[in-house]
Design a protein around this motif. Structure first.
Motif, short mmCIF file in Angstrom:
data_model
loop_
_atom_site.label_atom_id
_atom_site.label_comp_id
_atom_site.label_asym_id
_atom_site.label_seq_id
_atom_site.Cartn_x
_atom_site.Cartn_y
_atom_site.Cartn_z
N HIS A 101 0.18 -2.31 -10.42
CA HIS A 101 1.10 -2.36 -11.56
C HIS A 101 2.50 -2.66 -11.05
O HIS A 101 3.16 -1.81 -10.46
N PHE A 102 2.95 -3.90 -11.27
CA PHE A 102 4.29 -4.32 -10.87
C PHE A 102 5.30 -3.89 -11.93
O PHE A 102 5.05 -3.99 -13.13
N HIS A 103 6.46 -3.44 -11.46
CA HIS A 103 7.60 -3.20 -12.34
C HIS A 103 8.74 -4.15 -11.99
O HIS A 103 9.82 -4.05 -12.56
N HIS A 104 8.48 -5.04 -11.05
CA HIS A 104 9.44 -6.10 -10.73
C HIS A 104 8.91 -6.92 -9.57
O HIS A 104 8.00 -6.51 -8.85
N PHE A 105 9.51 -8.09 -9.38
CA PHE A 105 9.30 -8.92 -8.20
C PHE A 105 10.62 -9.15 -7.49
O PHE A 105 10.67 -9.65 -6.37
N PHE A 106 11.71 -8.77 -8.15
CA PHE A 106 13.06 -9.03 -7.65
C PHE A 106 13.27 -8.39 -6.28
O PHE A 106 12.87 -7.25 -6.04
N MET A 108 11.83 -8.76 -3.62
CA MET A 108 10.63 -8.79 -2.77
C MET A 108 10.09 -10.21 -2.64
O MET A 108 9.49 -10.56 -1.65
N GLY A 109 10.31 -11.01 -3.66
CA GLY A 109 9.75 -12.35 -3.70
C GLY A 109 8.65 -12.43 -4.74
O GLY A 109 7.75 -11.58 -4.78
N VAL A 110 8.73 -13.44 -5.60
CA VAL A 110 7.75 -13.59 -6.68
C VAL A 110 6.36 -13.89 -6.12
O VAL A 110 5.35 -13.66 -6.78
N GLU A 111 6.31 -14.35 -4.85
CA GLU A 111 5.01 -14.63 -4.22
C GLU A 111 4.18 -13.39 -3.99
O GLU A 111 2.98 -13.48 -3.72
N THR A 112 4.82 -12.21 -4.10
CA THR A 112 4.07 -10.95 -3.95
C THR A 112 2.91 -10.91 -4.94
O THR A 112 1.82 -10.43 -4.61
N LEU A 113 3.13 -11.40 -6.15
CA LEU A 113 2.06 -11.43 -7.15
C LEU A 113 0.88 -12.26 -6.66
O LEU A 113 -0.29 -11.85 -6.78
N LEU A 114 1.17 -13.42 -6.09
CA LEU A 114 0.12 -14.31 -5.61
C LEU A 114 -0.63 -13.69 -4.43
O LEU A 114 -1.85 -13.82 -4.32
N GLU A 115 0.10 -12.99 -3.58
CA GLU A 115 -0.53 -12.36 -2.41
C GLU A 115 -1.50 -11.26 -2.84
O GLU A 115 -2.57 -11.09 -2.26
N PRO A 121 -9.01 -10.00 -5.22
CA PRO A 121 -9.41 -10.84 -6.36
C PRO A 121 -9.99 -10.08 -7.53
O PRO A 121 -9.95 -10.55 -8.66
N GLU A 122 -10.51 -8.86 -7.30
CA GLU A 122 -11.12 -8.08 -8.37
C GLU A 122 -10.16 -7.08 -9.01
O GLU A 122 -10.48 -6.48 -10.04
N ALA A 123 -9.01 -6.87 -8.41
CA ALA A 123 -8.07 -5.88 -8.94
C ALA A 123 -7.41 -6.39 -10.21
O ALA A 123 -7.23 -7.59 -10.40
N LYS A 124 -7.06 -5.45 -11.08
CA LYS A 124 -6.31 -5.82 -12.28
C LYS A 124 -4.83 -5.78 -11.95
O LYS A 124 -4.33 -4.80 -11.39
N ILE A 125 -4.13 -6.85 -12.29
CA ILE A 125 -2.69 -6.92 -12.07
C ILE A 125 -1.99 -6.77 -13.42
O ILE A 125 -2.22 -7.54 -14.35
N ALA A 181 3.30 -17.98 -10.50
CA ALA A 181 3.08 -16.61 -10.01
C ALA A 181 2.64 -15.70 -11.14
O ALA A 181 1.75 -14.87 -10.98
N PHE A 182 3.25 -15.86 -12.31
CA PHE A 182 2.89 -15.03 -13.46
C PHE A 182 1.46 -15.29 -13.94
O PHE A 182 0.88 -14.45 -14.62
N SER A 183 0.90 -16.44 -13.59
CA SER A 183 -0.43 -16.80 -14.09
C SER A 183 -1.53 -15.89 -13.55
O SER A 183 -2.63 -15.84 -14.12
N VAL A 184 -1.26 -15.16 -12.47
CA VAL A 184 -2.29 -14.26 -11.91
C VAL A 184 -2.26 -12.89 -12.56
O VAL A 184 -3.11 -12.04 -12.27
N VAL A 185 -1.27 -12.63 -13.44
CA VAL A 185 -1.16 -11.34 -14.11
C VAL A 185 -2.18 -11.24 -15.24
O VAL A 185 -2.30 -12.15 -16.06
#
Length: 411
Positions: A101-106, A108-115, A121-125, A181-185
């Motif tokens: 559960h992200f509360h920001h990417f600021f 840290m880098g928006v690529e954190t979501l992609l990583e 791959p099975e976790a819920k983001i 990056a948001f597309s993986v949420v």
């Protein structure tokens, strides 16, 4: 209740950065822990790591600091510290959370979501949207930098007009990069309908965004509640809480008091609880200090406060004033005011106007207009029944436990 493995990621630890998003993320972490879930809190830190490590423990084993930084403030990209992604990947593999559960990417880098998606791959983001940084390059404020006019809608052309050094193509690529990056949420959370609509207008499918308000912890049973009946003060007690910067509107509030005639002003006292004035532009500091000098005896600057001190401070408050000149999202201080039975006087825009219904649980004034705020305050001084009316209209905000259950249901 199924026990879940949850990782909460924030862009700062509230011990260090006392912003609303950091507090909301940390409170949710504590509530999950109380409910018996296996939860870890990961907060970005600008402190130098011990021995060069990417992570360190803050307060206890499941509170970690992520020592990294973003190198590109336009794309929110982490370029020079890519080696940390290997360490982040190792941490994710070790924790194996079912939900991240992200509360920001600021910072840290928006690529954190992609990583996270690549590694788990099975976790819920899930991603709670707290402001408009992804949409607006002007610090996410949706304010035009030169005129300070509110921005109705972003577009590559409009953004180029605010920042001529960047081409419309640059802004188009920025939007595409962040949206990738948001597309993986899997699901987004918005604490207000207003913020949700902004992101829907920007291009996120409405069905992917759930509105869940920030909850507040229950007051300690010994906490003193605001009581409009047994007020000991003959003055109207106003209070300002939060960061002191160019966008929070403290100068608008001070100007409103300066516009009053002396007899009316003497009916008020304003307590300012906030920090970081010393870090603001010199012109803004000079304006505030000049106003404070002229308002001596009416206005008192108390400096920063801790979150646990709020109930006691609000017990000595008749009206909280939230005069921000930007849209805000869902200011936690408004929730705190309502929890303590304190009505709110606020700007008539964004998440502030959504939370505060004019003449029901508070009062509106025209954003950025000291004369409008002055008129509202004079009305408060003349009509003593307004306070009782607005106190009676307060509906307590959601409890933290309710917010946690709503998020868990979303998982």
């Amino acid at each position: 209740m199924d026990k879940k493995k949850i990782l909460i990621i924030a862009h700062g630890h509230p011990d260090v950065h006392k912003g609303g998003a950091e507090i909301a993320a940390y409170q949710l972490f504590n509530e999950y822990e109380t409910l018996g879930h296996d939860v870890t809190f990961l907060a970005r830190s600008e402190e130098a790591p011990h021995g060069g490590a990417a992570f360190s423990v803050r307060n206890k084993a499941n509170e970690l600091l992520f020592h990294t930084r973003q190198d590109d403030d336009f794309l929110f990209s982490n370029i020079r510290t890519r080696y940390i992604w290997s360490e982040l990947r190792d941490l994710l593999k070790r924790l194996q959370p079912e939900v991240v559960h992200f509360h920001h990417f600021f910072l840290m880098g928006v690529e954190t979501l992609l990583e996270v998606r690549k590694t788990l791959p099975e976790a819920k983001i899930v991603f709670t949207l707290h402001e408009y940084l992804a949409i607006c390059h002007a610090n996410g404020l949706m304010l035009k930098p030169h005129s300070q006019k509110l921005c109705a809608k972003s577009s590559p052309r409009n953004c180029h007009n605010c920042f001529p050094e960047k081409s419309p193509a640059d802004f188009f690529m920025r939007e595409m990069y962040i949206k990738r990056a948001f597309s993986v949420v899997d699901r987004f959370v918005s604490p207000s309908e207003f913020l949700k609509q902004r992101y829907v207008d920007w291009g996120i499918d409405s069905s992917l965004i759930e509105v869940i308000e920030n909850g507040t912890p229950e007051l300690d049973k010994h906490a003193q509640m605001n009581d409009s009946v047994s007020r000991s003060s003959t003055k109207v007690r106003l209070a300002y809480f939060g960061q002191i910067n160019c966008f929070k509107g403290l100068d608008v509030l001070l100007d409103a008091l300066l516009l009053m005639d002396k007899d009316t002003r003497q009916q008020f006292v304003l307590n300012i609880h906030g920090a970081n004035l010393e870090y603001q532009p010199a012109e803004f500091q000079e304006k505030v200090y000049s106003a404070l000098k002229r308002l001596k005896g009416t206005v008192f600057l108390h400096g920063p406060y801790e979150n646990h001190e709020l109930p006691a401070l609000l017990a000595d408050t008749d009206w909280m004033v939230v005069p921000s000149i930007w849209y805000e999202n869902s200011p936690i201080v408004i929730q705190e005011a309502f929890r303590s039975n304190v009505p709110v006087i606020t700007s008539n825009i964004g998440g502030m106007a959504e939370k505060v219904t004019n003449m029901k649980n508070g009062l509106h004034f025209n954003v950025g207009k000291p004369l409008s705020l002055c008129a509202v305050l004079e009305k408060v001084a003349k009509d003593k029944n307004l306070h009782k009316q607005c106190v009676a209209g307060i509906i307590p905000p959601p409890k933290l436990s309710e917010t946690a259950k709503a998020n868990l249901a979303l998982y």
